[in-house]
Design a protein around this motif. Sequence first.
Motif, PDB file in Angstrom:
ATOM      1  N   ASP A  41      45.968  30.579  42.612  1.00 10.80           N
ATOM      2  CA  ASP A  41      46.034  32.136  43.050  1.00 10.80           C
ATOM      3  C   ASP A  41      47.305  32.136  43.572  1.00 10.80           C
ATOM      4  OD1 ASP A  41      45.793  34.342  44.282  1.00 10.80           O
ATOM      5  OD2 ASP A  41      44.231  33.813  45.655  1.00 10.80           O
ATOM      6  N   PHE A  42      48.306  32.830  42.718  1.00 14.75           N
ATOM      7  CA  PHE A  42      49.791  33.059  42.994  1.00 14.75           C
ATOM      8  C   PHE A  42      49.837  34.018  44.046  1.00 14.75           C
ATOM      9  CE2 PHE A  42      49.838  31.008  38.788  1.00 14.75           C
ATOM     10  CZ  PHE A  42      50.681  29.771  39.349  1.00 14.75           C
ATOM     11  N   THR A  43      48.919  34.570  44.622  1.00 13.87           N
ATOM     12  CA  THR A  43      49.019  35.633  45.693  1.00 13.87           C
ATOM     13  C   THR A  43      48.942  34.731  47.084  1.00 13.87           C
ATOM     14  OG1 THR A  43      46.821  36.013  45.955  1.00 13.87           O
ATOM     15  CG2 THR A  43      48.002  37.490  44.414  1.00 13.87           C
ATOM     16  N   LYS A  44      48.811  33.652  46.983  1.00 11.14           N
ATOM     17  CA  LYS A  44      48.657  32.527  48.283  1.00 11.14           C
ATOM     18  C   LYS A  44      50.245  32.204  48.190  1.00 11.14           C
ATOM     19  CE  LYS A  44      45.269  29.749  49.275  1.00 11.14           C
ATOM     20  NZ  LYS A  44      44.291  28.795  49.215  1.00 11.14           N
ATOM     21  N   THR A  45      50.938  32.739  48.734  1.00 11.44           N
ATOM     22  CA  THR A  45      52.361  32.537  48.768  1.00 11.44           C
ATOM     23  C   THR A  45      52.665  31.139  49.708  1.00 11.44           C
ATOM     24  OG1 THR A  45      52.867  34.237  50.407  1.00 11.44           O
ATOM     25  CG2 THR A  45      53.230  34.655  48.048  1.00 11.44           C
ATOM     26  N   GLU A  46      51.570  31.235  50.675  1.00  7.61           N
ATOM     27  CA  GLU A  46      51.904  29.841  51.438  1.00  7.61           C
ATOM     28  C   GLU A  46      51.788  28.411  50.807  1.00  7.61           C
ATOM     29  OE1 GLU A  46      47.647  31.174  51.718  1.00  7.61           O
ATOM     30  OE2 GLU A  46      49.457  32.194  51.508  1.00  7.61           O
ATOM     31  N   ASP A  47      51.202  28.678  49.290  1.00  5.91           N
ATOM     32  CA  ASP A  47      51.432  27.479  48.611  1.00  5.91           C
ATOM     33  C   ASP A  47      52.350  27.229  48.050  1.00  5.91           C
ATOM     34  OD1 ASP A  47      48.791  27.167  49.782  1.00  5.91           O
ATOM     35  OD2 ASP A  47      47.737  27.681  48.142  1.00  5.91           O
ATOM     36  N   GLN A 128      56.709  34.445  43.822  1.00  9.26           N
ATOM     37  CA  GLN A 128      57.457  35.221  44.244  1.00  9.26           C
ATOM     38  C   GLN A 128      57.242  36.703  43.945  1.00  9.26           C
ATOM     39  OE1 GLN A 128      61.192  33.294  42.432  1.00  9.26           O
ATOM     40  NE2 GLN A 128      62.182  33.595  44.601  1.00  9.26           N
ATOM     41  N   GLN A 129      56.566  36.743  42.845  1.00  8.02           N
ATOM     42  CA  GLN A 129      56.143  38.286  42.782  1.00  8.02           C
ATOM     43  C   GLN A 129      55.372  38.858  43.744  1.00  8.02           C
ATOM     44  OE1 GLN A 129      54.308  38.146  38.703  1.00  8.02           O
ATOM     45  NE2 GLN A 129      56.132  37.146  37.874  1.00  8.02           N
ATOM     46  N   ALA A 130      54.504  38.051  44.540  1.00  6.47           N
ATOM     47  CA  ALA A 130      53.506  38.547  45.598  1.00  6.47           C
ATOM     48  C   ALA A 130      54.207  38.424  46.930  1.00  6.47           C
ATOM     49  CB  ALA A 130      52.200  37.841  45.358  1.00  6.47           C
ATOM     50  N   ALA A 131      55.450  37.683  46.926  1.00  4.24           N
ATOM     51  CA  ALA A 131      55.799  37.379  48.241  1.00  4.24           C
ATOM     52  C   ALA A 131      56.787  38.403  48.945  1.00  4.24           C
ATOM     53  CB  ALA A 131      56.770  36.240  48.054  1.00  4.24           C
ATOM     54  N   GLU A 133      60.245  39.439  51.320  1.00  2.00           N
ATOM     55  CA  GLU A 133      61.478  39.187  51.070  1.00  2.00           C
ATOM     56  C   GLU A 133      61.756  37.669  51.866  1.00  2.00           C
ATOM     57  OE1 GLU A 133      63.966  40.889  49.595  1.00  2.00           O
ATOM     58  OE2 GLU A 133      62.134  42.138  49.140  1.00  2.00           O
ATOM     59  N   ARG A 134      61.086  37.320  52.958  1.00  2.00           N
ATOM     60  CA  ARG A 134      61.271  35.858  53.203  1.00  2.00           C
ATOM     61  C   ARG A 134      60.758  35.004  52.274  1.00  2.00           C
ATOM     62  NH1 ARG A 134      58.546  32.113  55.682  1.00  2.00           N
ATOM     63  NH2 ARG A 134      59.833  30.417  56.868  1.00  2.00           N
ATOM     64  N   GLY A 135      59.668  35.462  51.643  1.00  2.00           N
ATOM     65  CA  GLY A 135      59.012  34.294  50.731  1.00  2.00           C
ATOM     66  C   GLY A 135      59.960  34.203  49.516  1.00  2.00           C
ATOM     67  N   LYS A 136      60.403  35.530  49.136  1.00  2.00           N
ATOM     68  CA  LYS A 136      61.231  35.253  47.834  1.00  2.00           C
ATOM     69  C   LYS A 136      62.547  34.713  48.038  1.00  2.00           C
ATOM     70  CE  LYS A 136      59.554  39.870  46.194  1.00  2.00           C
ATOM     71  NZ  LYS A 136      59.821  41.397  45.867  1.00  2.00           N
ATOM     72  N   ALA A 137      63.237  34.542  49.187  1.00  2.00           N
ATOM     73  CA  ALA A 137      64.277  34.011  49.501  1.00  2.00           C
ATOM     74  C   ALA A 137      63.978  32.433  49.654  1.00  2.00           C
ATOM     75  CB  ALA A 137      64.887  34.428  51.010  1.00  2.00           C
ATOM     76  N   LEU A 138      62.855  32.102  50.239  1.00  2.00           N
ATOM     77  CA  LEU A 138      62.499  30.495  50.254  1.00  2.00           C
ATOM     78  C   LEU A 138      62.252  30.407  48.721  1.00  2.00           C
ATOM     79  CD1 LEU A 138      61.720  28.417  52.139  1.00  2.00           C
ATOM     80  CD2 LEU A 138      59.218  29.066  51.916  1.00  2.00           C
TER      81      LEU A 138
END
Length: 512
Positions: A41-47, A128-131, A133-138
């Motif tokens: 599940d790529f929407t679970k960006t914490e993973d 990153q598609q579901a993240a 801005e902070r998630g995209k940077a990470l």
Amino acid sequence: MKIINKIKASTLLLLLGVMIMGCTDKLDEPQLNNNFAGGTDFTKTEDMGLSLVGAYAAFQSRGWEQPLLLAVRGDDVNAGGLGDQQDFAETDLYNYNKDYWMYNSLWENMYVDIISTHTAMEQIERYQQAADERGKALGDQYIAEAKVLRAMMLLQLSQTWGDVFIPTSSDTGELKDLEEVPTKAEVMQHISDQMDEAIPFLVDMHPNQRVDFPGGATVYTALAIKALANQELENYGVVAEATGRIINSGLFSLYPDYYELFKIPGKLSDESILDLQYSDFGQGEGDREAHLYAPYGPQNWTPAVEGAASGWGFFEPSMKFIKFMLDRGETVRLETSVLFTDRGIAELQQDPAYSDLPAFVSNTTRDGDVINDYARALFASGKHYLPSNQLIPGRTAYGSNKNFNVIRYAEILLMYAEAVLHGATPTAMSADQAVNQVRARAGMPAISGVTLDQVVAEKFAELGMEWGKRYFDLLRLERYSELNYDGRTFSESKSFLPYPQAQVDQFPILTN
């Protein structure tokens, strides 16, 4: 806590299986557009970080034969004899067999792991598609780290074979469409460019300062790999600039105890720039992540801790290296680099120039392990040795819990000094100062007006037995005569291994 402690070993293995599912043992089947990610599940960006952990797991999954093969051709190392790996011994003599399984293993498994880093990057891009801005940077940082790991493996492949493939995605089918194999110069320039791309997104700290992935890649890991690639290209100005940035950061220093640097106390020290990290997780049984160090160990010993396993005797410091070190008056670096047997000492003393040896030249290490005579070799590698009294009680495997140094700050100092002596503008200190830092740690007197020959000798003394660094230096500097020792005959045509026949069969372009 190290990278490998981020998740339990069983979970790591499961993750790694997800990462490389579809990446076959042969590099002739394309990835299926990341469908191997299955139900992720790529929407679970914490993973997102789990994909990066998988990339690190792939990078650290070196088989025992791979670093062994990378290192065996220098004049610092001999292959142990009387074993069941005759073609390994022949490789040490520059007699190459394209059908030898070790060649194919190094090529194939390195590329499998490079493809795994591409898989990680592609998975992160999907997160990153579901993240936010902070998630995209990470995600950008994680992709940059994967590029660093990929670059190190690609560098070692090109050092070994010269012209090699440069994968650009997890789709290995693209390699079938190549009309020519990238040259070694193109590979090294690609690596340098990749590091330039990665550096702006990496964290600016010592790898051991990271709390998310301790020991993971940082700006300085990328700078070190950029310097290594440009050293191969003889772009010494770039080498001086990259190594100078590492030196000027003030984050790195030489571990004061050279002997313990390669053992448990030296794990992730301030000297470490890139290590393969392993752990027994602080326990005497159960899960462990480990490299098989047995090939480097003595085949027969009496360990200070009863029950500690011995090695296989496949890897032997050369007599040339030992005499070179004795002639220089080396102490701790020689003691650290070589495990002596009585038979080896006796053989050394047959030369009248070495009849009177220092007291540390003994078959008993300072930790009380006795290196007994064994048939395959006269000596064993001390840099791959872990004293039995540093094993976690309950663990018996040779070298268990030991990290594997890949790039050290000492090498950065010596690369910088060499670059300056090749005409590069000093960016951090003088060549004398860089070399003398390394010499001081080894208890060697300072020198002034250092020459290129002295730097090359210093690298020999400091980096012997490490990843073929001596061999690749001699190739780059065209000092081929140094490789003619103990009856060996080297020629420039022997610089690279032949492509494994199994790979030529899959990729006929390698025939050309």
